[in-house]
Design a protein around this motif. Sequence first.
Motif, PDB file in Angstrom:
ATOM      1  N   THR A   1       0.830  -1.197   0.000  1.00 31.57           N
ATOM      2  CA  THR A   1       0.000   0.000   0.000  1.00 31.57           C
ATOM      3  C   THR A   1       0.864   1.247   0.000  1.00 31.57           C
ATOM      4  N   ARG A   2       0.199   2.406   0.020  1.00 33.10           N
ATOM      5  CA  ARG A   2       0.867   3.702   0.129  1.00 33.10           C
ATOM      6  C   ARG A   2       0.186   4.491   1.235  1.00 33.10           C
ATOM      7  N   LEU A   3       0.866   5.500   1.732  1.00 30.37           N
ATOM      8  CA  LEU A   3       0.305   6.305   2.808  1.00 30.37           C
ATOM      9  C   LEU A   3      -0.967   7.022   2.361  1.00 30.37           C
ATOM     10  N   ASP A   4      -1.044   7.420   1.099  1.00 23.88           N
ATOM     11  CA  ASP A   4      -2.247   8.092   0.607  1.00 23.88           C
ATOM     12  C   ASP A   4      -3.477   7.195   0.734  1.00 23.88           C
ATOM     13  N   ASP A   5      -3.266   5.883   0.616  1.00 22.72           N
ATOM     14  CA  ASP A   5      -4.379   4.946   0.685  1.00 22.72           C
ATOM     15  C   ASP A   5      -4.661   4.471   2.109  1.00 22.72           C
TER      16      ASP A   5
ATOM     17  N   PRO B   1       9.192  10.619   7.515  1.00 20.20           N
ATOM     18  CA  PRO B   1       9.512  10.740   6.082  1.00 20.20           C
ATOM     19  C   PRO B   1       9.562   9.395   5.355  1.00 20.20           C
ATOM     20  N   LEU B   2       9.924   8.331   6.051  1.00 21.47           N
ATOM     21  CA  LEU B   2       9.939   7.025   5.407  1.00 21.47           C
ATOM     22  C   LEU B   2       8.563   6.665   4.858  1.00 21.47           C
ATOM     23  N   LEU B   3       7.534   6.888   5.664  1.00 20.09           N
ATOM     24  CA  LEU B   3       6.177   6.545   5.234  1.00 20.09           C
ATOM     25  C   LEU B   3       5.662   7.534   4.195  1.00 20.09           C
ATOM     26  N   ILE B   4       6.030   8.792   4.352  1.00 21.22           N
ATOM     27  CA  ILE B   4       5.562   9.821   3.422  1.00 21.22           C
ATOM     28  C   ILE B   4       6.136   9.594   2.027  1.00 21.22           C
ATOM     29  N   GLY B   5       7.392   9.206   1.945  1.00 19.37           N
ATOM     30  CA  GLY B   5       8.041   9.066   0.649  1.00 19.37           C
ATOM     31  C   GLY B   5       7.890   7.707   0.001  1.00 19.37           C
ATOM     32  N   ALA B   6       7.407   6.709   0.734  1.00 15.24           N
ATOM     33  CA  ALA B   6       7.384   5.340   0.223  1.00 15.24           C
ATOM     34  C   ALA B   6       6.305   5.137  -0.840  1.00 15.24           C
TER      35      ALA B   6
ATOM     36  N   HIS C   1       7.432  17.456   0.447  1.00 16.98           N
ATOM     37  CA  HIS C   1       6.027  17.080   0.260  1.00 16.98           C
ATOM     38  C   HIS C   1       5.112  18.175   0.826  1.00 16.98           C
ATOM     39  N   PRO C   2       5.060  19.342   0.179  1.00 12.22           N
ATOM     40  CA  PRO C   2       4.248  20.456   0.711  1.00 12.22           C
ATOM     41  C   PRO C   2       2.751  20.242   0.477  1.00 12.22           C
ATOM     42  N   ASP C   3       2.181  19.361   1.255  1.00 11.33           N
ATOM     43  CA  ASP C   3       0.766  19.017   1.153  1.00 11.33           C
ATOM     44  C   ASP C   3       0.052  19.483   2.427  1.00 11.33           C
ATOM     45  N   GLU C   4      -1.015  20.273   2.297  1.00  9.39           N
ATOM     46  CA  GLU C   4      -1.691  20.858   3.458  1.00  9.39           C
ATOM     47  C   GLU C   4      -2.306  19.786   4.359  1.00  9.39           C
ATOM     48  N   ARG C   5      -2.893  18.753   3.756  1.00  9.89           N
ATOM     49  CA  ARG C   5      -3.493  17.702   4.571  1.00  9.89           C
ATOM     50  C   ARG C   5      -2.439  16.988   5.402  1.00  9.89           C
ATOM     51  N   LEU C   6      -1.317  16.727   4.793  1.00 15.69           N
ATOM     52  CA  LEU C   6      -0.226  16.057   5.491  1.00 15.69           C
ATOM     53  C   LEU C   6       0.326  16.940   6.602  1.00 15.69           C
ATOM     54  N   GLN C   7       0.495  18.215   6.314  1.00 12.47           N
ATOM     55  CA  GLN C   7       1.009  19.137   7.324  1.00 12.47           C
ATOM     56  C   GLN C   7       0.056  19.242   8.507  1.00 12.47           C
ATOM     57  N   ALA C   8      -1.244  19.222   8.235  1.00 10.50           N
ATOM     58  CA  ALA C   8      -2.237  19.295   9.316  1.00 10.50           C
ATOM     59  C   ALA C   8      -2.175  18.048  10.194  1.00 10.50           C
ATOM     60  N   GLU C   9      -2.017  16.879   9.554  1.00 14.02           N
ATOM     61  CA  GLU C   9      -1.938  15.629  10.310  1.00 14.02           C
ATOM     62  C   GLU C   9      -0.689  15.606  11.195  1.00 14.02           C
TER      63      GLU C   9
ATOM     64  N   TYR D   1       3.025  25.866  18.361  1.00 15.00           N
ATOM     65  CA  TYR D   1       1.631  25.875  17.914  1.00 15.00           C
ATOM     66  C   TYR D   1       1.378  27.115  17.053  1.00 15.00           C
ATOM     67  N   ARG D   2       1.751  28.265  17.543  1.00 18.30           N
ATOM     68  CA  ARG D   2       1.527  29.506  16.790  1.00 18.30           C
ATOM     69  C   ARG D   2       2.346  29.545  15.512  1.00 18.30           C
ATOM     70  N   ARG D   3       3.545  29.041  15.576  1.00 14.88           N
ATOM     71  CA  ARG D   3       4.468  29.125  14.438  1.00 14.88           C
ATOM     72  C   ARG D   3       4.079  28.184  13.303  1.00 14.88           C
ATOM     73  N   PHE D   4       3.614  26.984  13.625  1.00 14.58           N
ATOM     74  CA  PHE D   4       3.392  25.970  12.600  1.00 14.58           C
ATOM     75  C   PHE D   4       1.921  25.657  12.356  1.00 14.58           C
ATOM     76  N   LEU D   5       0.994  26.377  13.000  1.00 12.02           N
ATOM     77  CA  LEU D   5      -0.427  26.117  12.794  1.00 12.02           C
ATOM     78  C   LEU D   5      -0.770  26.235  11.309  1.00 12.02           C
ATOM     79  N   PRO D   6      -1.288  25.169  10.690  1.00 15.22           N
ATOM     80  CA  PRO D   6      -1.633  25.223   9.262  1.00 15.22           C
ATOM     81  C   PRO D   6      -2.676  26.300   8.987  1.00 15.22           C
ATOM     82  N   THR D   7      -2.552  26.952   7.849  1.00 13.05           N
ATOM     83  CA  THR D   7      -3.469  28.050   7.510  1.00 13.05           C
ATOM     84  C   THR D   7      -4.912  27.571   7.421  1.00 13.05           C
ATOM     85  N   GLY D   8      -5.112  26.322   7.028  1.00 14.12           N
ATOM     86  CA  GLY D   8      -6.460  25.793   6.920  1.00 14.12           C
ATOM     87  C   GLY D   8      -6.934  25.075   8.167  1.00 14.12           C
TER      88      GLY D   8
END
Length: 367
Positions: free
Chosen positions: A155-159, A200-205, A252-260, A295-302
């Motif tokens: 599988t992949r992390l997206d799935d 990163p191992l799981l993100i890039g696999a 991997h500049p993905d907003e969903r991933l950054q939020a997780e 928290y303040r520095r890295f809070l995702p915009t969405g």
Amino acid sequence: MVIEPTHAPLLSIVVPVYGVEAYLYQCLESIRADVPVGESDAVELIAVDDASPDGCGDMLHSYAAGREGVRVVHLSSNVGLGLARNAGLDVATGRYVWFIDSDDWLPPGTVPAVLDRLRQHQPDVLMLDHLRVHEDGRREVDASSHLLRGIPAVTRLDDQPQLLRVQHTAWNKVVRRDFLDQLELRFFPGWYEDIPFSHPLLIGAEKISVLDRICYLYRQGRQGAITSTRSGRHFDAFDQYERLLDWVARKHPDERLQAELFQLMISHYLVVVGNDDRLHPHLRRDFFHRAAEHYRRFLPTGGYPLPSGVTGLKHRLVGRGDWLAYSALRQAHRVAGRLRRSGPAVGGGAASVTTARRDVLAGGRLP
């Protein structure tokens, strides 16, 4: 001197060693004795003596003598777990690499199962399940183990995004060496070294395989273990998360991933700040405020998926930087826990926590 093997093995197992004289032999034997008959050339065991102050260095020297497939690297000075792993990786010749901590051990049948799965699926990352083993012998399923259930063959992390929430350690992952080099991943110095390595191992696999069986026994409560040591070095977690988030932003500049990852980061900080075994009381407030700054520095915009219940409330308090309210809530939970343990005849625990929640929420809302 490190003797190179004549044939490249399928699997290199790297074991950093420091201050584990009482547990070392069990660890090494659980690996070597589990190698299938006729497969000795498929596995190499690389033990890294991180200038251990006890008798571990001599034990390793004696253990490797006359034992095929066992190699020892002696470091001249102590460099810490992450850099000791790097030292073992530098001399590893296997197609896959697995980092095992020297105070833990493997249950019988693990190595054959791992070799079989690597050959069958040829994944970038093979994820493994484990049990926590306490000093009294009690074995406990990890809270994240259920996330490994029912995963397709490859599988992949997206799935299967829940895999990102499996305990983020190096030892529950067997990694293809070329893939590791492709990601340019190595361990950083300091505590919590697994943070910028494991995620990163799981993100890039492209190919993740899950071996749904207990493959690792994780020792709990050992004196000297990081999770049982009060120290200011727990502040290293902030640097490690900065490294992780920097890697994700670049690769991997993905907003969903950054939020997780943001949710996981704040939840991890809350585990550390609330644990009496990790922080001296006089450091707890500073750690909380460092967490609030992140928290303040890295809070995702969405925004991000806020956990439910008490954990979500604690997230809000970190977001507000409200140390006094967090302290009150933490104390209420500690009192409620003592009341529950004292027996059913003593009441008020749940009411105390509910009142504490109401009081801290009355203090305002996050912007």
